[in-house]
Design a protein around this motif. Structure first.
Motif, PDB file in Angstrom:
ATOM      1  N   VAL A  11     -47.825 -13.107 -28.531  1.00 51.28           N
ATOM      2  CA  VAL A  11     -47.288 -11.746 -28.585  1.00 51.28           C
ATOM      3  C   VAL A  11     -46.017 -11.661 -27.749  1.00 51.28           C
ATOM      4  CG1 VAL A  11     -47.709  -9.315 -28.100  1.00 51.28           C
ATOM      5  CG2 VAL A  11     -49.560 -10.736 -28.978  1.00 51.28           C
ATOM      6  N   LYS A  12     -44.890 -11.539 -28.429  1.00 52.32           N
ATOM      7  CA  LYS A  12     -43.600 -11.336 -27.772  1.00 52.32           C
ATOM      8  C   LYS A  12     -42.881 -10.208 -28.488  1.00 52.32           C
ATOM      9  CE  LYS A  12     -42.871 -16.159 -26.352  1.00 52.32           C
ATOM     10  NZ  LYS A  12     -41.941 -17.330 -26.460  1.00 52.32           N
ATOM     11  N   PHE A  13     -42.195  -9.387 -27.745  1.00 48.71           N
ATOM     12  CA  PHE A  13     -41.555  -8.207 -28.313  1.00 48.71           C
ATOM     13  C   PHE A  13     -40.541  -8.570 -29.394  1.00 48.71           C
ATOM     14  CE2 PHE A  13     -38.357  -4.676 -27.955  1.00 48.71           C
ATOM     15  CZ  PHE A  13     -39.173  -3.676 -28.453  1.00 48.71           C
ATOM     16  N   ARG A  14     -39.833  -9.671 -29.224  1.00 47.21           N
ATOM     17  CA  ARG A  14     -38.795 -10.035 -30.188  1.00 47.21           C
ATOM     18  C   ARG A  14     -39.377 -10.600 -31.476  1.00 47.21           C
ATOM     19  NH1 ARG A  14     -35.422 -10.056 -33.373  1.00 47.21           N
ATOM     20  NH2 ARG A  14     -33.321 -10.931 -33.331  1.00 47.21           N
ATOM     21  N   THR A  15     -40.563 -11.216 -31.417  1.00 44.74           N
ATOM     22  CA  THR A  15     -41.055 -11.977 -32.569  1.00 44.74           C
ATOM     23  C   THR A  15     -42.286 -11.399 -33.257  1.00 44.74           C
ATOM     24  OG1 THR A  15     -42.490 -13.391 -31.215  1.00 44.74           O
ATOM     25  CG2 THR A  15     -40.190 -14.077 -31.460  1.00 44.74           C
ATOM     26  N   PHE A  16     -43.045 -10.513 -32.597  1.00 46.00           N
ATOM     27  CA  PHE A  16     -44.366 -10.163 -33.155  1.00 46.00           C
ATOM     28  C   PHE A  16     -44.271  -9.324 -34.423  1.00 46.00           C
ATOM     29  CE2 PHE A  16     -43.748  -6.025 -31.404  1.00 46.00           C
ATOM     30  CZ  PHE A  16     -44.748  -5.183 -31.884  1.00 46.00           C
TER      31      PHE A  16
END
Length: 440
Positions: A286-291
């Protein structure tokens, strides 16, 4: 006007290019040499673009900048009114919504009293009439004293709150109407959320923590940039002079901590949404740029959960994520000019060494030469004032992200309510507020 058939497309490459070019024009060296009307056109077009994709908090500031530069620039006034109208429709607080509609109506009225192109006039007129149709009789004539609110019990607190208002840093949508004392408190929270009885108030609790981290980062930044004499903890700390004018002090570290705390909020928002939207993404991924993307891969396209969504604030969060750099295939490009630089700063603050400098040393003909003449391969070097400016911008982006998150939840709860079966049993659980005297 953008085609209605593409209104809810989340990925629009040509639109992304438009935003990139507008931002490059805004931040280019020659921007302030342009005629004032051209500068206002750039600011207004960028604001319109931001509002279109759901970054309406940031859009208002660009419209305001254009109006401040040229009060007679009617397209900025009218578009701000249109943007305020839609901001109002996203709000869960009806008192806030009324004020936004009132201010929107004023903007639209001003714009319609000036010369306009026919398509703009028709659009602004429809919006003004819609506001008149939805508000109760007399609501537009009702006055609200935006100034009649205290800003604290001491001169020091008042200065702090005034600074927050002027920089639009309160977690309060009313701060986006202007630096009015009515907005001088952090009232934004989660709207009503329907959850399993066994789950407890987990979403308000999580938002509480992110909110506290934000306001603490904001205060650390304020203390860092307004520090006077060295703090007593800085005295008698033996440090060597490395000849490159480094900045060492508690004040400097407070600004660094504010940067780190603000940047960390983005991944926490992603973690929140992963659970709230039941995306079932493994926590380690879970990453803000990729999720937002299937399997975290841009090549696989957006997750179906988002492709189907008509949640304006949630789409705003998605487009805000494009301002961040991620060192993974497909995510190294960003619509923010300095995204990679901010990511490098964060990486060095967390894991390596970021060196701030007060000024460039004698013998160097320029700041650029200075920062390379005594290269330190263990650090990246940034001037203190430049870092402070970037930190303030990061704090403002984090504020916008928290507002988008709150209003995205409101939009999602309204959608779920429409789709809920009529025989579902709902029980209301009121939550009291945490007393300020308990915060020790």
């Amino acid at each position: 006007e953008r085609g209605k058939d593409r209104a809810w497309e989340w990925e629009q490459k040509e639109f992304e290019e438009e935003v990139i070019h507008l931002r490059r024009a805004l931040h280019g060296e020659g921007f302030h040499e342009l005629p004032i009307q051209r500068r206002c056109q750039i600011l207004t077009n960028l604001a319109n673009a931001y509002s279109w994709v759901g970054r309406f908090v940031e859009a208002v500031e660009y419209w305001d900048s254009a109006i401040t530069a040229m009060p007679s620039f009617v397209m900025a006034v009218g578009n701000r009114g249109y943007g305020r109208l839609h901001y109002a429709r996203a709000l869960y607080d009806q008192g806030h919504a009324w004020l936004f509609l009132k201010y929107a109506h004023d903007d639209l009225g001003i714009s319609l009293s000036r010369d306009l192109q026919e398509d703009a006039r028709a659009s602004f007129d429809r919006s003004k009439k819609w506001i008149e149709s939805v508000l109760p009789e007399g609501a537009l004539g009702k006055e609200c004293d935006m100034q009649a609110f205290a800003l604290g019990g001491s001169e020091e607190e008042s200065r702090y709150r005034r600074w927050c208002l002027e920089n639009r840093l309160f977690l309060n949508p009313l701060n986006d109407l202007g630096p009015y004392p009515i907005a001088g408190r952090d009232v934004l929270t989660t709207p009503d959320v329907v959850d399993a009885i066994s789950a407890g108030p987990r979403y308000p609790a999580y938002f509480n923590q992110m909110k506290q981290e934000f306001v603490s980062a904001r205060d650390l930044y304020y203390e860092g940039i307004h520090a006077g004499l060295p703090h007593f903890s800085d005295r008698e700390v033996l440090l060597y002079n490395t000849l490159d004018y480094p900045a060492y002090s508690l004040a400097v570290e407070k600004v660094k901590l504010a940067f780190r705390a603000s940047y960390s909020l983005f991944d926490k928002i992603a973690y929140f949404l992963n659970h709230y939207l039941v995306l079932s993404i493994p926590e380690k991924n879970v990453k803000f740029r990729t999720f937002w993307y299937a399997s975290g891969s841009k090549a696989k396209g957006l997750r179906a959960d988002f492709l189907r969504s008509k949640n304006w604030a949630l789409r705003g969060l998605f487009w805000l994520s494009k301002d961040l750099y991620e060192d993974e295939p497909g995510f190294k490009e960003s619509i923010a000019p300095d995204a990679r630089e901010l990511a490098d700063m964060r990486n060095h603050l967390e894991h390596k060494y970021l060196k701030l400098h007060e000024d460039y040393w004698s013998g160097a003909s320029s700041a650029t030469e200075a920062l390379h003449s005594l290269a330190d391969n263990l650090a990246i070097s940034v001037y203190r004032r430049e870092f402070e400016a970037k930190t303030l911008r990061l704090i403002k982006i984090a504020r916008a992200a928290l507002i988008y998150l709150s209003l995205a939840i409101h939009g999602e709860e309204r959608r779920r309510d429409r789709e809920r079966r009529p025989d579902n049993i709902l029980l209301r659980t009121p939550l009291d507020t945490w007393d300020d005297d308990w915060k020790v």
